[in-house]
Design a protein around this motif. Structure first.
Motif, PDB file in Angstrom:
ATOM      1  N   GLN A  51       0.943  -1.195   0.148  1.00  0.00           N
ATOM      2  CA  GLN A  51       0.046   0.078   0.014  1.00  0.00           C
ATOM      3  C   GLN A  51       0.976   1.155  -0.034  1.00  0.00           C
ATOM      4  O   GLN A  51       0.633   2.235  -0.699  1.00  0.00           O
ATOM      5  N   ARG A  52       1.767   1.334   0.921  1.00  0.00           N
ATOM      6  CA  ARG A  52       2.974   2.463   0.886  1.00  0.00           C
ATOM      7  C   ARG A  52       3.512   2.762  -0.222  1.00  0.00           C
ATOM      8  O   ARG A  52       3.664   3.854  -0.893  1.00  0.00           O
ATOM      9  N   LEU A  53       3.765   1.544  -1.277  1.00  0.00           N
ATOM     10  CA  LEU A  53       4.555   1.652  -2.526  1.00  0.00           C
ATOM     11  C   LEU A  53       3.466   2.173  -3.463  1.00  0.00           C
ATOM     12  O   LEU A  53       3.806   2.982  -4.539  1.00  0.00           O
ATOM     13  N   ARG A  54       2.310   1.731  -3.451  1.00  0.00           N
ATOM     14  CA  ARG A  54       1.227   2.193  -4.214  1.00  0.00           C
ATOM     15  C   ARG A  54       0.991   3.804  -4.363  1.00  0.00           C
ATOM     16  O   ARG A  54       1.065   4.318  -5.260  1.00  0.00           O
ATOM     17  N   ARG A  55       0.870   4.048  -2.970  1.00  0.00           N
ATOM     18  CA  ARG A  55       0.778   5.608  -2.665  1.00  0.00           C
ATOM     19  C   ARG A  55       1.945   6.353  -3.138  1.00  0.00           C
ATOM     20  O   ARG A  55       1.589   7.468  -3.845  1.00  0.00           O
ATOM     21  N   LEU A  56       3.146   5.701  -2.740  1.00  0.00           N
ATOM     22  CA  LEU A  56       4.108   6.668  -3.508  1.00  0.00           C
ATOM     23  C   LEU A  56       4.307   6.840  -5.010  1.00  0.00           C
ATOM     24  O   LEU A  56       4.524   7.586  -5.523  1.00  0.00           O
ATOM     25  N   ALA A  57       3.983   5.446  -5.755  1.00  0.00           N
ATOM     26  CA  ALA A  57       3.949   5.541  -7.047  1.00  0.00           C
ATOM     27  C   ALA A  57       2.838   6.728  -7.565  1.00  0.00           C
ATOM     28  O   ALA A  57       3.100   7.313  -8.573  1.00  0.00           O
ATOM     29  N   ALA A  58       1.835   6.706  -6.944  1.00  0.00           N
ATOM     30  CA  ALA A  58       0.705   7.570  -7.139  1.00  0.00           C
ATOM     31  C   ALA A  58       1.104   9.282  -6.996  1.00  0.00           C
ATOM     32  O   ALA A  58       0.860   9.809  -7.682  1.00  0.00           O
ATOM     33  N   HIS A  59       1.945   9.429  -6.053  1.00  0.00           N
ATOM     34  CA  HIS A  59       2.448  10.790  -5.809  1.00  0.00           C
ATOM     35  C   HIS A  59       3.688  11.151  -6.725  1.00  0.00           C
ATOM     36  O   HIS A  59       3.541  12.115  -7.422  1.00  0.00           O
ATOM     37  N   LEU A  60       4.535  10.098  -7.261  1.00  0.00           N
ATOM     38  CA  LEU A  60       5.457  10.440  -8.328  1.00  0.00           C
ATOM     39  C   LEU A  60       4.834  10.662  -9.402  1.00  0.00           C
ATOM     40  O   LEU A  60       5.110  11.394 -10.328  1.00  0.00           O
ATOM     41  N   ALA A  61       3.697   9.701  -9.948  1.00  0.00           N
ATOM     42  CA  ALA A  61       2.999  10.100 -11.104  1.00  0.00           C
ATOM     43  C   ALA A  61       2.340  11.398 -11.379  1.00  0.00           C
ATOM     44  O   ALA A  61       2.343  12.042 -12.297  1.00  0.00           O
ATOM     45  N   GLU A  62       1.761  11.740  -9.999  1.00  0.00           N
ATOM     46  CA  GLU A  62       1.319  13.236 -10.235  1.00  0.00           C
ATOM     47  C   GLU A  62       2.247  14.201 -10.171  1.00  0.00           C
ATOM     48  O   GLU A  62       2.117  15.118 -11.012  1.00  0.00           O
ATOM     49  N   ALA A  63       3.430  14.138  -9.360  1.00  0.00           N
ATOM     50  CA  ALA A  63       4.510  14.999  -9.604  1.00  0.00           C
ATOM     51  C   ALA A  63       5.145  14.911 -11.266  1.00  0.00           C
ATOM     52  O   ALA A  63       5.117  16.199 -11.624  1.00  0.00           O
ATOM     53  N   LEU A  64       5.188  14.044 -11.600  1.00  0.00           N
ATOM     54  CA  LEU A  64       5.899  13.885 -12.932  1.00  0.00           C
ATOM     55  C   LEU A  64       4.484  14.514 -14.095  1.00  0.00           C
ATOM     56  O   LEU A  64       4.894  15.179 -15.019  1.00  0.00           O
ATOM     57  N   HIS A  65       3.419  14.416 -13.788  1.00  0.00           N
ATOM     58  CA  HIS A  65       2.340  14.727 -14.601  1.00  0.00           C
ATOM     59  C   HIS A  65       2.321  16.390 -14.500  1.00  0.00           C
ATOM     60  O   HIS A  65       2.287  17.330 -15.397  1.00  0.00           O
ATOM     61  N   GLN A  66       2.564  17.168 -13.176  1.00  0.00           N
ATOM     62  CA  GLN A  66       2.568  18.228 -13.067  1.00  0.00           C
ATOM     63  C   GLN A  66       3.892  18.758 -13.759  1.00  0.00           C
ATOM     64  O   GLN A  66       3.827  20.020 -14.287  1.00  0.00           O
ATOM     65  N   VAL A  67       4.916  18.261 -13.778  1.00  0.00           N
ATOM     66  CA  VAL A  67       6.200  18.670 -14.505  1.00  0.00           C
ATOM     67  C   VAL A  67       5.975  18.579 -16.017  1.00  0.00           C
ATOM     68  O   VAL A  67       6.209  19.719 -16.576  1.00  0.00           O
ATOM     69  N   GLY A  68       5.191  17.649 -16.211  1.00  0.00           N
ATOM     70  CA  GLY A  68       4.915  17.689 -17.851  1.00  0.00           C
ATOM     71  C   GLY A  68       3.985  18.642 -18.247  1.00  0.00           C
ATOM     72  O   GLY A  68       3.798  18.932 -19.591  1.00  0.00           O
ATOM     73  N   GLN A  69       3.256  19.304 -17.443  1.00  0.00           N
ATOM     74  CA  GLN A  69       2.290  20.450 -17.758  1.00  0.00           C
ATOM     75  C   GLN A  69       2.921  21.865 -17.761  1.00  0.00           C
ATOM     76  O   GLN A  69       2.341  22.591 -18.326  1.00  0.00           O
ATOM     77  N   SER A  70       4.062  21.665 -16.973  1.00  0.00           N
ATOM     78  CA  SER A  70       4.623  23.238 -17.162  1.00  0.00           C
ATOM     79  C   SER A  70       5.248  23.232 -18.440  1.00  0.00           C
ATOM     80  O   SER A  70       5.584  22.795 -19.211  1.00  0.00           O
TER      81      SER A  70
END
Length: 70
Positions: A51-70
């Motif tokens: 569960q912790r790894l899944r949450r970490l992956a979701a946070h990383l995906a969100e951060a990458l998405h934010q970087v990609g939108q910049s």
């Protein structure tokens, strides 16, 4: 020993053996419970890690998405 004398002795020996068998079964049951608790504890920790790894992956995906939108 006569047959009359063997009766009470056999009864006492049988009762003593029954007591030993009961103790053995109680110990066996306690060992089985301890093993089951260990296995369930391990499964619980592994699921928590997943569960912790899944949450970490979701946070990383969100951060990458934010970087990609910049």
């Amino acid at each position: 020993m006569t047959a009359v004398e063997q009766g009470p002795l056999n009864h006492r020996l049988g009762a003593a053996l029954q007591g030993v068998q009961r103790a053995r079964l109680r110990i066996h049951g306690a060992v089985r419970i301890a093993i089951a608790q260990r296995l369930l504890g391990l499964a619980h920790r592994l699921l928590g890690l997943a569960q912790r790894l899944r949450r970490l992956a979701a946070h990383l995906a969100e951060a990458l998405h934010q970087v990609g939108q910049s």
